[in-house]
Design an enzyme around this catalytic site. Structure first.
Site: not given
Length: 780
Positions: A212, A287, A352
């Protein structure tokens, strides 16, 4: 001489008879029967029949194995007896006449199915697979007394297994748990301990979130900087996760860690022995700031960045799909990852991604034109299709978060639906396999009890009972759609999980609820029955050393005020059903305190204490809540600056209704102002003697909510001529937690009817503004 011999024979006969009677009594004690309430099995088996009697495990009991390959799973129970009982179960191939536990192959049973038959003389565990034997042994473990979990010798215990007949098989094939080791790193020994506990609950899929923004956790030998640089960040653990400063790329980074490839192999092998598949997550295209910090050329801009120490939003620093070198890098990484994880699935994230850099990147725009794509959304679909093709060529299946539906889903991809159930519904309609993991039920980084008494967590609420309500399949699905639902998974994101102890606290007992709803047939799920069993399972967890939460025992109070009579009514409940709640007003709480049966009425200040009591002892966290009936209660309130529509409390009486807010600032008790002060005037209806004003506030720096910067108190007798009587400035401090605090402005006693309180929000240089939250203004 003959007479003496006859007397001797008579006495010996009596001794033999007494001995036989004694031994028969011991045998009866050892072979005692059990009731259904004695059985604490989680998850609940598909079919179970309880019979009279029990099997006693002792030092002479033999463990009979169908073949040597089963030796690898026998420690599930043999290690327990070695430690707690002080003897080892001897493994044999030949079946004795009695007093044995036999693992026996039955090819008619499915991959994860097992049958268990326990009688006075023997225990027969049948399965057609390694997995089934693992689950059967874990069932035997749970049927044994909880003391079997002890790490040291336990004296005077009969190791009895109730006589049962069980035929069992899981409802769903994907029964998963995800641990995020990027936001906070956990070493391999904790991972292995967690795998043991997953097997204990018959969970079969460990989702390993290795990458991440805040850390790259897996060694890639071709790209050593991924761990040299990407695995470490600047230590800002003293600040709230979402209030940490951006790091300089040249700053010393010491906080983090990673797994070598040898450690990964060890973890995967350990999991395999327990029947658990490990699904690695190699995030893309977002990420991945930890990777870009190591190799800036992976981004669209090529600018040097640092591994962030906290939250990043929006996530714009992502991989550049316009450059062919990006795909070369990812294929190189996956080429090293795939041999480490022999299972079917590789998770690629896909969530995202804010694509603003793609919109202005010449390389990305050229790729869009060359491939005939409509825009950046389809560019992500192109990205995922390429990765799916590569994985398919290497006999792996791509799985990703439900955002991979956007821009076109690769044909063979599996979807993990986290933004509710909708993504899973849509993917299953299109013929894709689905794992349901909705935030509403399956995000274990959410609070599980009253935030006032819980460690800091993501500001949402998922109690144990909510987890138990989870059902992976929706009634609105067609038969074909339902066949594509593989199962469910719980996720523990680690932004707020800095220690192993806190990880355990957030996982247990909620993981037990997940294990049951994805294993047990839906028609046999029952919250009340489960609640009884899990409370007893907690006693076993105590011996196992699991730092589980007792939040389901916590008291949840609810209050309402009658402004006309200036009184409040308080109701209380606990999450577990049929609990005894005792309470005390303005005194200590103990086993002799009154039992709560009806709502409590108050019209004067009081401190309420309450707790669930069990066997004379309080369970979980005690509730302690103060209700202050101050001089301003039910006053008319005038607002110069209106509060936000998003945070308006209960309306214009919020600040004078006695009812206080919690650390959950969405609880409907807080009024909020953004980028402007709260200026409120209270009308006490007549002149009263006042000398102190308290302002109740909350600080949650990660959400942009700060304690006030300044408070000014003015008084008046006519609502026209106001005199300043007190003021206080409040210094700023970094605060990683969520805190509630009353700020008191004292002044000389004087008469006043109108009180004007001006509360200035915290201001920061270069920042647009911060939130100010108030739940009560107390006049004394």
């Amino acid at each position: 001489m003959k007479s003496i011999c006859n007397k001797l024979r008579f006495r010996i006969g009596i001794l033999v008879l007494l001995s036989a009677i004694f031994m028969q009594g011991c045998e009866e004690t050892e072979r005692r029967s059990f009731t259904e309430d004695d059985l604490v099995l989680i998850p609940k088996p598909k079919n179970l029949e309880l019979r009279e009697g029990s099997f006693s495990v002792n030092s002479e009991t033999k463990l009979v194995l169908a073949e040597d390959s089963l030796q690898i799973i026998t420690p599930i129970i043999t290690d327990l007896f070695d430690q707690a009982a002080g003897f080892q179960l001897q493994t044999v191939k030949e079946t004795p006449e009695e007093n044995f536990i036999q693992l026996k192959f039955n090819s008619k049973l499915g991959n994860e199915a097992y049958n268990l038959d326990v009688s006075n003389d023997q225990v027969i565990l049948e399965s057609g697979s390694h997995l089934g034997f693992v689950y059967g042994l874990e069932t035997i473990r749970q049927l044994l007394p909880k003391e079997i979990e002890s790490q040291s010798f336990v004296d005077n215990t009969n190791w009895l297994i109730p006589n049962v007949s069980i035929s069992d098989v899981p409802q769903y094939s994907w029964r998963g748990n995800m641990l995020d080791v990027s936001r906070h790193f956990f070493d391999k020994e904790y991972i292995k301990k967690h795998l043991d506990r997953m097997a204990f609950l018959k969970l079969n899929t460990f989702h390993f979130h290795l990458i991440d923004d805040q850390g790259w956790r897996i060694e890639i030998k071709k790209y050593p900087k991924l761990t040299e640089v990407g695995a470490f960040r600047v230590d800002q653990e003293d600040k709230h996760w979402n209030a940490r400063a951006e790091n300089d790329s040249n700053a010393e980074a010491t906080f983090g860690g990673f797994y070598t490839q040898e450690e990964i192999k060890e973890i995967v092998a350990y999991a395999s022995d327990l029947g658990i598949r490990v699904v690695p997550e190699i995030e893309m295209p977002a990420h991945v700031m930890s990777a870009i910090a190591a190799y800036p050329w992976l981004s669209c801009t090529g600018e040097a960045i640092a591994v962030p120490s906290g939250g990043v939003w929006p996530i714009t620093s992502i991989y550049c799909p316009g450059k062919e070198t990006t795909f070369e890098f990812l294929e190189d990484v996956l080429t090293e990852v795939i041999p480490l994880f022999p299972g079917e699935y590789i998770h690629v994230g896909g969530d995202e991604a804010t694509k603003t850099n793609w919109e202005s990147c010449p390389d990305c725009q050229r790729r869009i034109r060359e491939e005939g794509l409509s825009g950046v959304e389809e560019l992500q679909g192109y990205f995922m299709q390429r990765m799916e093709n590569f994985l398919a060529e290497n006999d792996r299946t791509l799985i990703g978060w439900d955002e991979i539906l956007e821009g076109g889903l690769p044909e063979e991809a599996t979807v993990m639906s986290w933004r509710g159930f909708e993504g899973g519904w849509e993917a299953s309609k299109e013929g894709h396999d689905v794992v349901m993991t909705p935030t509403s039920h399956m995000y274990f980084d959410y609070y599980q009890g009253n935030p006032d008494n819980e460690p800091i967590a993501f500001n949402a609420f998922t109690p144990l009972s909510q987890v138990y309500k989870f059902r992976p399949v929706l009634d609105s699905m067609s038969t074909a759609q339902k066949e594509h639902i593989l199962g469910g998974q719980a996720n523990l994101w680690a932004e707020y999980i800095p220690t192993e102890e806190q990880s355990e606290y957030m996982l247990f007992p909620r993981l037990t609820a997940l294990s049951e709803v994805v294993w047990t047939p839906e028609e046999k799920l029952d919250w009340n029955a489960y609640a009884r069993r899990v409370q007893k399972m907690m006693e076993r967890f105590d011996i196992m050393g699991i730092n589980y939460a007792k939040s389901a025992y916590a008291i949840t109070p609810s209050s309402k005020i009658n402004l006309d009579s200036k009184s409040i009514e308080i109701t209380m409940e606990a999450e577990f059903p049929d609990q005894q709640i005792r309470y005390a007003l303005n005194e200590e709480l103990n086993n002799n305190s009154p039992v709560y049966e009806n709502p409590i009425s108050l019209d004067t200040s009081a401190i309420l204490k309450a707790a669930v009591f069990k066997n004379g002892q309080p369970m979980g966290t005690k509730l302690e809540k103060e209700f202050v009936f101050h001089k301003g209660v039910a006053s008319e309130v005038d607002y110069k600056n209106e509060f936000s529509d998003r945070y308006k409390g209960s309306g214009e009486t919020t600040l004078v209704d006695v009812l206080r807010g919690s650390k959950n600032f969405h609880d409907g008790r807080w009024q909020g102002w953004i980028r402007r002060p709260a200026v409120v005037t209270l009308d006490l209806e007549e002149n009263k003697s006042v000398q102190d004003i308290k302002v109740g506030t909350i600080e949650h720096q990660g959400a942009g909510i700060y304690f006030p910067q300044n408070i000014i108190v003015e008084v008046s007798t006519d609502n026209s001529d106001f005199r300043k009587v007190g003021e206080m400035d409040i210094d700023f401090e970094n605060n990683p937690e969520s805190l509630i605090k009353d700020f008191s402005v004292d002044f000389e006693e004087q008469e006043a009817r109108y009180i004007r309180v001006s509360v200035e929000p915290r201001s920061f240089s270069g920042r647009r503004g911060s939130w100010l939250f108030i739940d009560e203004i107390l006049v004394n």
